[in-house]
Write an enzyme that holds these catalytic residues in place. Structure first.
Site, mmCIF file in Angstrom:
data_model
loop_
_atom_site.group_PDB
_atom_site.id
_atom_site.type_symbol
_atom_site.label_atom_id
_atom_site.label_comp_id
_atom_site.label_asym_id
_atom_site.label_seq_id
_atom_site.Cartn_x
_atom_site.Cartn_y
_atom_site.Cartn_z
ATOM 1 N N THR A 1 0.841 -1.197 0.000
ATOM 2 C CA THR A 1 0.000 0.000 0.000
ATOM 3 C C THR A 1 0.874 1.244 0.000
ATOM 4 O O THR A 1 1.792 1.355 0.809
ATOM 5 C CB THR A 1 -0.915 -0.026 1.246
ATOM 6 O OG1 THR A 1 -1.881 -1.050 1.030
ATOM 7 C CG2 THR A 1 -1.614 1.293 1.472
ATOM 8 N N HIS B 1 -7.473 -10.458 -0.749
ATOM 9 C CA HIS B 1 -6.770 -10.112 0.502
ATOM 10 C C HIS B 1 -7.560 -10.687 1.675
ATOM 11 O O HIS B 1 -8.516 -10.092 2.146
ATOM 12 C CB HIS B 1 -6.650 -8.600 0.618
ATOM 13 C CG HIS B 1 -5.661 -8.126 1.642
ATOM 14 N ND1 HIS B 1 -5.151 -8.944 2.633
ATOM 15 C CD2 HIS B 1 -5.066 -6.918 1.818
ATOM 16 C CE1 HIS B 1 -4.294 -8.240 3.365
ATOM 17 N NE2 HIS B 1 -4.231 -7.009 2.900
ATOM 18 N N ASN C 1 -3.954 -10.130 7.325
ATOM 19 C CA ASN C 1 -3.613 -8.880 8.018
ATOM 20 C C ASN C 1 -4.762 -8.193 8.757
ATOM 21 O O ASN C 1 -4.764 -6.968 8.905
ATOM 22 C CB ASN C 1 -2.961 -7.892 7.035
ATOM 23 C CG ASN C 1 -1.644 -8.426 6.479
ATOM 24 O OD1 ASN C 1 -1.164 -9.468 6.933
ATOM 25 N ND2 ASN C 1 -1.070 -7.750 5.506
ATOM 26 N N TYR D 1 -7.943 -7.714 8.012
ATOM 27 C CA TYR D 1 -8.998 -7.024 7.266
ATOM 28 C C TYR D 1 -10.240 -7.925 7.163
ATOM 29 O O TYR D 1 -10.296 -8.990 7.772
ATOM 30 C CB TYR D 1 -8.457 -6.529 5.919
ATOM 31 C CG TYR D 1 -7.330 -5.535 6.136
ATOM 32 C CD1 TYR D 1 -7.569 -4.335 6.813
ATOM 33 C CD2 TYR D 1 -6.026 -5.809 5.742
ATOM 34 C CE1 TYR D 1 -6.541 -3.432 7.072
ATOM 35 C CE2 TYR D 1 -4.994 -4.909 5.994
ATOM 36 C CZ TYR D 1 -5.259 -3.722 6.663
ATOM 37 O OH TYR D 1 -4.242 -2.834 6.926
ATOM 38 N N ASN E 1 -3.816 -5.708 13.546
ATOM 39 C CA ASN E 1 -5.244 -5.353 13.679
ATOM 40 C C ASN E 1 -6.055 -6.477 14.327
ATOM 41 O O ASN E 1 -7.275 -6.567 14.115
ATOM 42 C CB ASN E 1 -5.899 -5.062 12.314
ATOM 43 C CG ASN E 1 -5.257 -3.917 11.559
ATOM 44 O OD1 ASN E 1 -5.008 -2.869 12.145
ATOM 45 N ND2 ASN E 1 -4.998 -4.113 10.278
HETATM 46 C C1 FNR Z 1 2.676 -3.861 3.350
HETATM 47 N N1 FNR Z 1 2.091 -5.128 3.311
HETATM 48 C C2 FNR Z 1 0.875 -5.291 2.683
HETATM 49 N N2 FNR Z 1 0.280 -6.519 2.632
HETATM 50 C C3 FNR Z 1 -0.857 -6.712 1.934
HETATM 51 O O1 FNR Z 1 -1.351 -7.829 1.881
HETATM 52 N N3 FNR Z 1 -1.427 -5.677 1.255
HETATM 53 C C4 FNR Z 1 -0.917 -4.418 1.271
HETATM 54 O O2 FNR Z 1 -1.451 -3.521 0.620
HETATM 55 C C5 FNR Z 1 0.256 -4.198 2.040
HETATM 56 N N4 FNR Z 1 0.799 -2.972 2.148
HETATM 57 C C6 FNR Z 1 2.014 -2.774 2.765
HETATM 58 C C7 FNR Z 1 2.599 -1.524 2.756
HETATM 59 C C8 FNR Z 1 3.850 -1.337 3.311
HETATM 60 C C9 FNR Z 1 4.469 0.021 3.268
HETATM 61 C C10 FNR Z 1 4.525 -2.430 3.895
HETATM 62 C C11 FNR Z 1 5.896 -2.257 4.469
HETATM 63 C C12 FNR Z 1 3.935 -3.662 3.915
HETATM 64 C C13 FNR Z 1 2.847 -6.315 3.770
HETATM 65 C C14 FNR Z 1 3.808 -6.810 2.675
HETATM 66 O O3 FNR Z 1 3.082 -7.357 1.591
HETATM 67 C C15 FNR Z 1 4.779 -7.892 3.190
HETATM 68 O O4 FNR Z 1 4.060 -8.986 3.693
HETATM 69 C C16 FNR Z 1 5.714 -7.372 4.268
HETATM 70 O O5 FNR Z 1 6.260 -6.127 3.905
HETATM 71 C C17 FNR Z 1 6.833 -8.371 4.576
HETATM 72 O O6 FNR Z 1 7.684 -8.543 3.488
HETATM 73 P P1 FNR Z 1 9.152 -7.833 3.434
HETATM 74 O O7 FNR Z 1 8.898 -6.359 3.340
HETATM 75 O O8 FNR Z 1 9.853 -8.188 4.698
HETATM 76 O O9 FNR Z 1 9.808 -8.409 2.219
HETATM 77 C C1 8K6 Z 2 -2.083 -3.201 4.353
HETATM 78 C C2 8K6 Z 2 -2.276 -1.750 4.311
HETATM 79 C C3 8K6 Z 2 -1.397 -1.038 5.246
HETATM 80 C C4 8K6 Z 2 -1.422 0.410 4.941
HETATM 81 C C5 8K6 Z 2 -0.564 1.202 5.812
HETATM 82 C C6 8K6 Z 2 0.866 1.068 5.501
HETATM 83 C C7 8K6 Z 2 1.459 -0.042 6.289
HETATM 84 C C8 8K6 Z 2 2.778 0.338 6.776
HETATM 85 C C9 8K6 Z 2 3.441 -0.780 7.463
HETATM 86 C C10 8K6 Z 2 2.999 -0.917 8.844
HETATM 87 C C11 8K6 Z 2 3.808 -1.911 9.558
HETATM 88 C C12 8K6 Z 2 3.039 -2.649 10.576
HETATM 89 C C13 8K6 Z 2 3.827 -3.799 11.029
HETATM 90 C C14 8K6 Z 2 3.152 -4.659 11.993
HETATM 91 C C15 8K6 Z 2 4.120 -5.713 12.343
HETATM 92 C C16 8K6 Z 2 3.782 -6.437 13.565
HETATM 93 C C17 8K6 Z 2 4.900 -7.371 13.897
HETATM 94 C C18 8K6 Z 2 4.584 -8.301 14.991
#
Ligand code: FNR
Ligand code: 8K6
Length: 347
Positions: A27, A174, A177, A179, A234
Site C-alpha cells: 500500500t 486479501h 492482516n 482485514y 489489527n
Molecule cells: C505492506 N504489506 C501489505 N500486505 C498486503 O497484503 N497488502 C498491502 O497492501 C500491504 N501494504 C504494505 C505496505 C507497506 C508500506 C509495507 C511495508 C507492507 C505487507 C507486505 O506485503 C509484506 O508482507 C511485508 O512487507 C513483509 O515482506 P518484506 O517487506 O519483509 O519483504
Molecule cells: C495493508 C495496508 C497497510 C497500509 C498502511 C501502511 C502499512 C505500513 C506498514 C505498517 C507496519 C506494521 C507492522 C506490523 C508488524 C507487527 C509485527 C509483529
C-alpha cells in the site's frame, strides 16, 4: 547462490512466471482523490516488470472498504481505466500483475466514504486511530446482515471482473492482516452464532464464498488468496483459531487456486497455537503452490525454497528501495537498504 530464484515456475496451464520472485502487495496511498491510479503509479509498477509476478497494492472493492487515505479502487470506470495504464506498463516490460482485492471491514473509516456504517462480522471494534490520520478514531462496526454479506461477496466478484477488464492477469483476494475476510476467520473479531460464526465451518464460510464467487467469475487459474493464520496485525490471536485454518486449508486445496500466499511481516515469528511459524503450519496442511514472505533476503529466500518450505518468495520493502531488485540479485549486486522515509515518494 540464489540461482533457484531465477527458475521459471508454472502456476498452472494458463500462467507461467519467468522467475520465482513476486513483488509483495505494498500500500502506497498515492492514488488521486477519486482513488484512480496515476501515471506515476503506472511507471512505478512498470519499472518492476521483471519480477516473476507483481501483486498490486491492496485495491478497495467498494467505497466502504476504505481505511487509509488515497488507496486505489476498482469499482468506477475511471479506476478501471487508470489500472489499465498500470497493467499496460507492466506488460510492455514483459511482466505479469495480479490485483489484490481488499475490504478493510472494521478497519474502515467513514471519513473516507462520506459517513455511514462500518461493516464487520461482529460489533467488535479495533482500538486506536487511523495511521497517517491520527485525528480519526476507529468506530464500533455493525455486524453485517445476511443480505449485506451476500452483497459483499457479489462485490468481490465484480471487482475481480473489473480487474480482468483492466488487463490484470489475475487477482489475489486479501484474506490476511486483520482485514474483512480475516476478521471472519479469527475469534477476536468473529463472535457470531449464525452460519458465519461459532464453528470452523461457519467461520470459514465467508472466505470460501468469496473465493468461489471470484473463481466462478474469472477462473480458479486466475484466483489467488492471501491469509494470516497467525494473528499479528489489527487482531489478537486465540488458540481456537487453529481449528478454523485446519478446516479452511484442505477446502482451499481442493479449489486449485493459482497460489496461496502468507500474510506476515517477519516469517521467523512463532505462533503457539500453530506450533511454530505460519509458513510451516500452512505447508504441512496445504499441498499446492505456496508463496512465502516476511523479512527474507535473496539468500534466505533461496535456501527456504531449496528446503521446500514454500515454492515462491514475495519481497516487499526491498522492492520499494530497489525498483531493479531482480536485476541486482541476478547480477550479485548490493541492494539499497529500505527505510521508512522512502514511503513518501514513488521511485
Ligand atoms: C505492506 N504489506 C501489505 N500486505 C498486503 O497484503 N497488502 C498491502 O497492501 C500491504 N501494504 C504494505 C505496505 C507497506 C508500506 C509495507 C511495508 C507492507 C505487507 C507486505 O506485503 C509484506 O508482507 C511485508 O512487507 C513483509 O515482506 P518484506 O517487506 O519483509 O519483504
Ligand atoms: C495493508 C495496508 C497497510 C497500509 C498502511 C501502511 C502499512 C505500513 C506498514 C505498517 C507496519 C506494521 C507492522 C506490523 C508488524 C507487527 C509485527 C509483529
Amino acid at each position: 547462490m540464489t540461482d533457484n530464484l531465477f527458475q521459471p515456475y508454472a502456476l498452472n496451464n494458463t500462467i507461467e512466471l519467468s522467475n520465482r520472485i513476486l513483488m509483495a502487495p505494498l500500500t502506497r496511498c498515492m492514488a488521486d482523490d477519486d482513488l484512480v491510479p496515476t501515471r506515476a503509479m503506472a511507471d512505478y509498477y512498470g519499472r518492476r516488470g521483471d519480477a516473476g509476478l507483481i501483486v498490486s497494492e491492496a485495491v478497495i472493492i467498494r467505497p466502504d472498504g476504505q481505511g487509509y487515505p488515497n488507496t486505489p479502487g476498482l469499482f468506477t470506470p475511471e479506476q478501471i481505466r487508470g489500472w489499465s495504464e498500470v497493467t499496460a506498463a507492466v506488460h510492455k516490460n514483459g511482466g505479469k500483475i495480479f490485483a489484490q482485492l481488499w475490504h478493510t471491514g472494521r478497519v474502515a473509516h467513514p471519513h473516507f466514504f462520506g459517513g455511514g456504517e462500518v461493516l464487520a462480522p461482529s460489533a467488535v471494534g479495533v482500538e486506536g486511530t487511523v495511521p497517517r490520520m491520527r485525528e480519526l478514531t476507529y468506530q464500533t462496526p455493525k455486524a453485517a446482515s445476511h443480505e449485506e454479506i451476500a452483497e459483499l461477496v457479489k462485490d468481490y466478484a465484480q471487482a475481480a471482473a473489473n480487474a480482468i477488464d483492466a488487463g490484470f492477469d489475475g487477482v489475489e483476494i486479501h484474506g490476511a492482516n486483520g482485514y474483512l475476510i480475516d476478521q471472519f476467520l479469527h475469534h477476536d473479531s468473529n463472535r457470531r452464532s449464525d452460519e458465519y460464526g461459532g464453528t470452523p465451518q461457519n467461520m470459514a464460510r465467508f472466505a470460501l464464498e468469496v473465493v468461489d464467487a471470484v473463481a466462478g467469475r474469472i477462473g480458479n487459474d486466475r484466483t489467488a488468496l492471501r491469509i494470516s493464520p497467525g494473528a499479528y496485525f489489527n487482531m489478537a490471536g486465540d488458540s481456537r483459531d487453529r481449528t478454523v485454518f485446519d478446516y479452511l486449508l484442505p477446502e482451499l486445496e481442493q479449489r486449485e487456486l493459482a497460489f496461496l500466499h502468507i500474510g506476515i511481516f517477519d516469517d521467523s515469528t512463532e505462533f503457539d497455537y500453530l506450533g511454530g511459524r505460519a509458513s510451516a503450519y500452512v505447508r504441512a496442511n496445504y499441498g499446492k503452490t505456496l508463496v512465502g514472505v516476511g523479512s527474507y533476503s535473496p539468500e534466505s529466500a533461496s535456501s527456504a525454497i531449496d528446503e521446500d518450505k514454500f515454492d515462491l518468495i514475495a519481497i516487499g520493502r526491498p522492492f520499494i528501495a530497489n525498483p531493479d531488485y531482480v536485476a541486482r540479485v541476478r547480477g550479485g549486486e548490493a541492494l539499497v537498504p529500505y527505510s521508512e522515509d522512502m514511503l513518501a515518494t514513488l521511485v
